[in-house]
Motif scaffolding. Structure first.
Motif, PDB file in Angstrom:
ATOM      1  N   GLY A   1      66.331  66.365  15.955  1.00  0.00           N
ATOM      2  CA  GLY A   1      66.324  66.383  17.419  1.00  0.00           C
ATOM      3  C   GLY A   1      65.478  65.280  18.005  1.00  0.00           C
ATOM      4  O   GLY A   1      65.869  64.623  18.980  1.00  0.00           O
TER       5      GLY A   1
ATOM      6  N   TYR B   1      67.191  62.555  20.406  1.00  0.00           N
ATOM      7  CA  TYR B   1      66.875  62.585  21.836  1.00  0.00           C
ATOM      8  C   TYR B   1      65.624  61.791  22.207  1.00  0.00           C
ATOM      9  O   TYR B   1      65.283  61.719  23.391  1.00  0.00           O
ATOM     10  CB  TYR B   1      66.690  64.036  22.299  1.00  0.00           C
ATOM     11  CG  TYR B   1      67.977  64.820  22.394  1.00  0.00           C
ATOM     12  CD1 TYR B   1      68.902  64.553  23.399  1.00  0.00           C
ATOM     13  CD2 TYR B   1      68.280  65.826  21.478  1.00  0.00           C
ATOM     14  CE1 TYR B   1      70.084  65.269  23.494  1.00  0.00           C
ATOM     15  CE2 TYR B   1      69.466  66.547  21.566  1.00  0.00           C
ATOM     16  CZ  TYR B   1      70.360  66.261  22.577  1.00  0.00           C
ATOM     17  OH  TYR B   1      71.540  66.969  22.669  1.00  0.00           O
TER      18      TYR B   1
ATOM     19  N   TRP C   1      60.162  69.823  24.775  1.00  0.00           N
ATOM     20  CA  TRP C   1      59.707  69.620  23.394  1.00  0.00           C
ATOM     21  C   TRP C   1      58.262  70.068  23.182  1.00  0.00           C
ATOM     22  O   TRP C   1      57.688  69.784  22.129  1.00  0.00           O
ATOM     23  CB  TRP C   1      59.864  68.138  23.017  1.00  0.00           C
ATOM     24  CG  TRP C   1      61.288  67.698  23.054  1.00  0.00           C
ATOM     25  CD1 TRP C   1      61.995  67.273  24.143  1.00  0.00           C
ATOM     26  CD2 TRP C   1      62.211  67.674  21.959  1.00  0.00           C
ATOM     27  NE1 TRP C   1      63.287  66.979  23.803  1.00  0.00           N
ATOM     28  CE2 TRP C   1      63.452  67.216  22.475  1.00  0.00           C
ATOM     29  CE3 TRP C   1      62.113  67.991  20.612  1.00  0.00           C
ATOM     30  CZ2 TRP C   1      64.577  67.076  21.666  1.00  0.00           C
ATOM     31  CZ3 TRP C   1      63.233  67.848  19.804  1.00  0.00           C
ATOM     32  CH2 TRP C   1      64.455  67.388  20.336  1.00  0.00           C
TER      33      TRP C   1
ATOM     34  N   TRP D   1      69.078  76.754  21.818  1.00  0.00           N
ATOM     35  CA  TRP D   1      69.085  76.020  20.546  1.00  0.00           C
ATOM     36  C   TRP D   1      67.829  76.346  19.751  1.00  0.00           C
ATOM     37  O   TRP D   1      67.890  76.659  18.557  1.00  0.00           O
ATOM     38  CB  TRP D   1      69.185  74.519  20.833  1.00  0.00           C
ATOM     39  CG  TRP D   1      69.317  73.641  19.637  1.00  0.00           C
ATOM     40  CD1 TRP D   1      69.691  74.003  18.374  1.00  0.00           C
ATOM     41  CD2 TRP D   1      69.101  72.218  19.597  1.00  0.00           C
ATOM     42  NE1 TRP D   1      69.721  72.907  17.543  1.00  0.00           N
ATOM     43  CE2 TRP D   1      69.362  71.803  18.274  1.00  0.00           C
ATOM     44  CE3 TRP D   1      68.717  71.281  20.548  1.00  0.00           C
ATOM     45  CZ2 TRP D   1      69.238  70.471  17.883  1.00  0.00           C
ATOM     46  CZ3 TRP D   1      68.606  69.956  20.149  1.00  0.00           C
ATOM     47  CH2 TRP D   1      68.859  69.556  18.846  1.00  0.00           C
ATOM     48  N   TRP D   2      66.656  76.287  20.393  1.00  0.00           N
ATOM     49  CA  TRP D   2      65.420  76.598  19.663  1.00  0.00           C
ATOM     50  C   TRP D   2      65.438  78.041  19.178  1.00  0.00           C
ATOM     51  O   TRP D   2      64.985  78.335  18.064  1.00  0.00           O
ATOM     52  CB  TRP D   2      64.189  76.384  20.554  1.00  0.00           C
ATOM     53  CG  TRP D   2      64.004  75.018  21.143  1.00  0.00           C
ATOM     54  CD1 TRP D   2      63.534  74.738  22.404  1.00  0.00           C
ATOM     55  CD2 TRP D   2      64.271  73.735  20.546  1.00  0.00           C
ATOM     56  NE1 TRP D   2      63.495  73.380  22.606  1.00  0.00           N
ATOM     57  CE2 TRP D   2      63.947  72.735  21.483  1.00  0.00           C
ATOM     58  CE3 TRP D   2      64.768  73.330  19.299  1.00  0.00           C
ATOM     59  CZ2 TRP D   2      64.081  71.377  21.232  1.00  0.00           C
ATOM     60  CZ3 TRP D   2      64.921  71.975  19.043  1.00  0.00           C
ATOM     61  CH2 TRP D   2      64.585  71.021  19.999  1.00  0.00           C
TER      62      TRP D   2
ATOM     63  N   SER E   1      72.075  70.816  14.815  1.00  0.00           N
ATOM     64  CA  SER E   1      71.214  69.698  14.448  1.00  0.00           C
ATOM     65  C   SER E   1      71.886  68.782  13.432  1.00  0.00           C
ATOM     66  O   SER E   1      71.779  67.556  13.521  1.00  0.00           O
ATOM     67  CB  SER E   1      69.890  70.224  13.877  1.00  0.00           C
ATOM     68  OG  SER E   1      69.185  70.943  14.862  1.00  0.00           O
TER      69      SER E   1
ATOM     70  N   GLN F   1      76.880  72.396  20.926  1.00  0.00           N
ATOM     71  CA  GLN F   1      75.993  73.025  21.894  1.00  0.00           C
ATOM     72  C   GLN F   1      76.456  74.444  22.242  1.00  0.00           C
ATOM     73  O   GLN F   1      75.633  75.351  22.407  1.00  0.00           O
ATOM     74  CB  GLN F   1      75.921  72.160  23.154  1.00  0.00           C
ATOM     75  CG  GLN F   1      75.259  70.807  22.932  1.00  0.00           C
ATOM     76  CD  GLN F   1      75.316  69.941  24.169  1.00  0.00           C
ATOM     77  OE1 GLN F   1      76.222  70.063  24.989  1.00  0.00           O
ATOM     78  NE2 GLN F   1      74.352  69.051  24.320  1.00  0.00           N
TER      79      GLN F   1
ATOM     80  N   MET G   1      61.531  69.814  14.272  1.00  0.00           N
ATOM     81  CA  MET G   1      62.538  69.211  15.137  1.00  0.00           C
ATOM     82  C   MET G   1      62.956  67.803  14.720  1.00  0.00           C
ATOM     83  O   MET G   1      63.285  66.996  15.565  1.00  0.00           O
ATOM     84  CB  MET G   1      61.973  69.138  16.563  1.00  0.00           C
ATOM     85  CG  MET G   1      61.486  70.460  17.105  1.00  0.00           C
ATOM     86  SD  MET G   1      60.590  70.214  18.643  1.00  0.00           S
ATOM     87  CE  MET G   1      60.364  71.895  19.171  1.00  0.00           C
TER      88      MET G   1
ATOM     89  N   TYR H   1      68.628  73.935  25.543  1.00  0.00           N
ATOM     90  CA  TYR H   1      67.505  73.747  24.632  1.00  0.00           C
ATOM     91  C   TYR H   1      66.901  75.076  24.201  1.00  0.00           C
ATOM     92  O   TYR H   1      66.634  75.301  23.013  1.00  0.00           O
ATOM     93  CB  TYR H   1      66.418  72.890  25.292  1.00  0.00           C
ATOM     94  CG  TYR H   1      66.551  71.419  25.011  1.00  0.00           C
ATOM     95  CD1 TYR H   1      66.708  70.953  23.715  1.00  0.00           C
ATOM     96  CD2 TYR H   1      66.489  70.482  26.034  1.00  0.00           C
ATOM     97  CE1 TYR H   1      66.816  69.600  23.448  1.00  0.00           C
ATOM     98  CE2 TYR H   1      66.594  69.125  25.782  1.00  0.00           C
ATOM     99  CZ  TYR H   1      66.756  68.684  24.487  1.00  0.00           C
ATOM    100  OH  TYR H   1      66.867  67.341  24.226  1.00  0.00           O
TER     101      TYR H   1
END
Length: 547
Positions: free
Chosen positions: A146, A150, A193, A371-372, A256, A515, A143, A368
């Protein structure tokens, strides 16, 4: 599992190209498929090509058309992205949250199940890497961009919305309570996270590793579905799975890269006075893409491996510098307090139904998880490659806990420092800055801010390069029929596509466009991963148990 041959000796069947044979007893799948058998191999204008005709052609044409249309219809396309993002997160947030919970439950279940004794690569397989080397690569895979983007913004944002209350506040917030809002803000950040994203990566990585290193199939998403589809997995059902994996990886990676480009551009404007325009961002993406191409041409050992080592060293140096010169005691105690708050709030944060914090669960959590999931083929394939020789239990404990703890430390350090600057020192500049500038404003309040801000910019750029390089390798492997040694020009092609896609999305709708595409590709791939959970259990149950 309905295999034609049960518990064969590895010597009885040659492994797929690039895949080492299992060591010791293993339940190989007997298939007539030969890796690359459906590939087109040719030389055009002196360029060697070796690619899967259907997967490569459909993937590349659809993506190229998407880039062209997005660039040609910038004004018209932006409202479409807004509408699609709102629809998917508004109506399907429960689905993403529920699916992520299933992945966590599966991973934890495997840790305590007798299936946890099974060893990746065969009952007698030995690990390819030491614990230290393995742990380093687990974190490096995940990550980077990211965390940079963030690391300050998310804890500070959740703290602010929790203090103010409302639907953007996680779990309704802690209105008017600074300490409660800070605790809830950090818990919500760690939720995004911690265990859930790494469980998503673990499911993909374990499925790929199991069917490649234990079953002798190509290192490709379609191989995971052999227990369900049988030989049909080499036909159109498998083609569609791999095409979806390409789209998911490409758009997850582009999200990303787009975030990294906006942050690097903002940092250059802040530090060097570069004009804050789309032209600056485009030139930055083009320049970084050229560096990524040079890294590809240099090869894995001289290119991405060297950059990855530099990246990890610089990230660690920046992290420990902020710990040393920032609120050190607060960070040290906050690390354990944040872990406790995360554990306390985890059941409520992971609840998919009846949520009153709609904006938080839809705009943050659903995005999220999608995205992951979209990034998971890329990270999962990397983790699979370096995890041969580990037991399933060892694999799950390490993949879930080690990177999660590092992420908690990172968020506690950068987010906790920013919150402390606002609460203790009354510095409002960090809170009021744009999302892509908040890291640099936070560093400005600490010593040597010019140096640390420059290091942060370099970190984002190198993360960009390594992600583009590694992502191109994964996408090229999928579109080359599972080959891991396809010609380099194909990887260069995908690196160029990633850069062009990042530019198109940033111009066509900015952050929302990035996004939206992550969520859009994450949705169908979530269904694929849920089916993969069944395939993992079925595959593991057919394996000889390690002693």
């Amino acid at each position: 599992m309905d295999n034609k041959s049960q518990d064969k000796s590895p010597d009885d069947k040659a492994p797929s190209e690039g895949i080492p044979a299992p060591e010791g007893p293993a339940n190989l799948i007997d298939t007539d498929y030969v890796i690359g058998q459906d590939n087109i191999t040719t030389t055009t204008m002196g360029v060697n090509l070796d690619l899967h005709g259907k997967v490569f052609t459909i993937s590349s044409i659809v993506v190229l058309l998407f880039v062209i249309l997005t660039l040609a219809l910038q004004d018209e396309i932006a409202p479409v992205y807004d509408a699609v993002f709102g629809f998917l997160t508004g109506n399907l947030a429960w689905f993403f949250i529920l699916a992520a919970n299933i992945f966590v439950i599966l991973c934890i279940g495997l840790i305590f199940s007798p299936l946890g004794k099974i060893r990746i690569g065969g009952a007698d397989a030995k690990p390819d890497f030491t614990y230290m080397g393995w742990f380093s690569m687990l974190f490096a895979a995940g990550m980077g961009i990211g965390l940079m983007f963030y690391g300050v913004n998310e804890p500070l944002t959740h703290f602010g919305t929790s203090f103010d209350g409302g639907s953007w506040a996680p779990l309704g917030g802690a209105e008017g309570d600074e300490a409660g809002a800070a605790a809830l803000g950090m818990a919500a950040t760690i939720f995004h996270w911690g265990l859930h994203p790494w469980a998503i990566y673990a499911v993909v990585a374990l499925s790929l590793a199991l069917f490649a290193f234990n079953k002798g199939l190509p290192l490709s998403m379609r191989s995971v579905f052999y227990p369900i589809l049988g030989e049909r997995v080499w036909g159109w059902p498998g083609h569609l799975i791999d095409i979806l994996a390409v789209f998911a990886t490409l758009f997850g990676l582009t999200t990303s890269l787009g975030l990294g480009a906006t942050q690097a551009a903002a940092g250059m404007t802040y530090l060097f006075g570069a004009p804050e325009t789309d032209v600056t961002m485009i030139l930055l993406i083009i320049g970084i893409t050229i560096i990524a191409i040079c890294s590809i041409l240099a090869g894995v050992d001289k290119g991405v491996q060297l950059l990855s080592k530099i990246n990890i060293a610089m990230a660690a140096a920046l992290l420990f510098f902020v710990i040393a010169v920032g609120p050190t005691l607060l960070i040290a105690t906050g690390f354990f307090e944040n872990l406790l708050n995360y554990a306390v709030h985890l059941p409520a944060l992971s609840n998919p139904f009846g949520r009153e914090d709609a904006n938080f669960s839809q705009g943050w959590t659903a995005f999220y998880w999608a995205w992951w999931i979209s990034w998971s083929p890329y990270v999962g394939m990397f983790i699979a490659r370096v995890s041969r020789g580990r037991t399933v239990r060892e694999f799950m404990v390490s993949v879930l806990l080690v990177p999660s703890i590092v992420s908690v430390l990172w968020m506690t350090t950068f987010g906790g420092t920013a919150i402390d600057q606002y609460l203790s020192q009354g510095i409002e500049a960090v809170r009021d800055a744009g999302i892509d500038l908040q890291l640099f404003i936070m560093l400005e309040q600490l010593p040597l801010s010019q140096i640390t801000s420059f290091v942060a910019i370099v970190l984002v750029i190198v993360f960009f390069v390594t992600s583009s390089d590694s992502g191109s390798l994964v996408i090229d492997s999928i579109t080359a029929g599972g080959k891991v040694d396809a010609p380099k020009p194909q990887r260069v092609f995908w690196a160029i596509i990633e850069g062009a896609l990042a530019i198109a999305l940033l111009l066509g709708g900015g952050l929302t466009a990035l996004q939206t595409m992550a969520v859009s590709t994450g949705f169908p791939f979530t269904i694929i991963l849920l089916v993969a959970c069944y395939a993992i259990i079925k595959g593991l149950m057919s394996e000889p148990k390690a002693v």
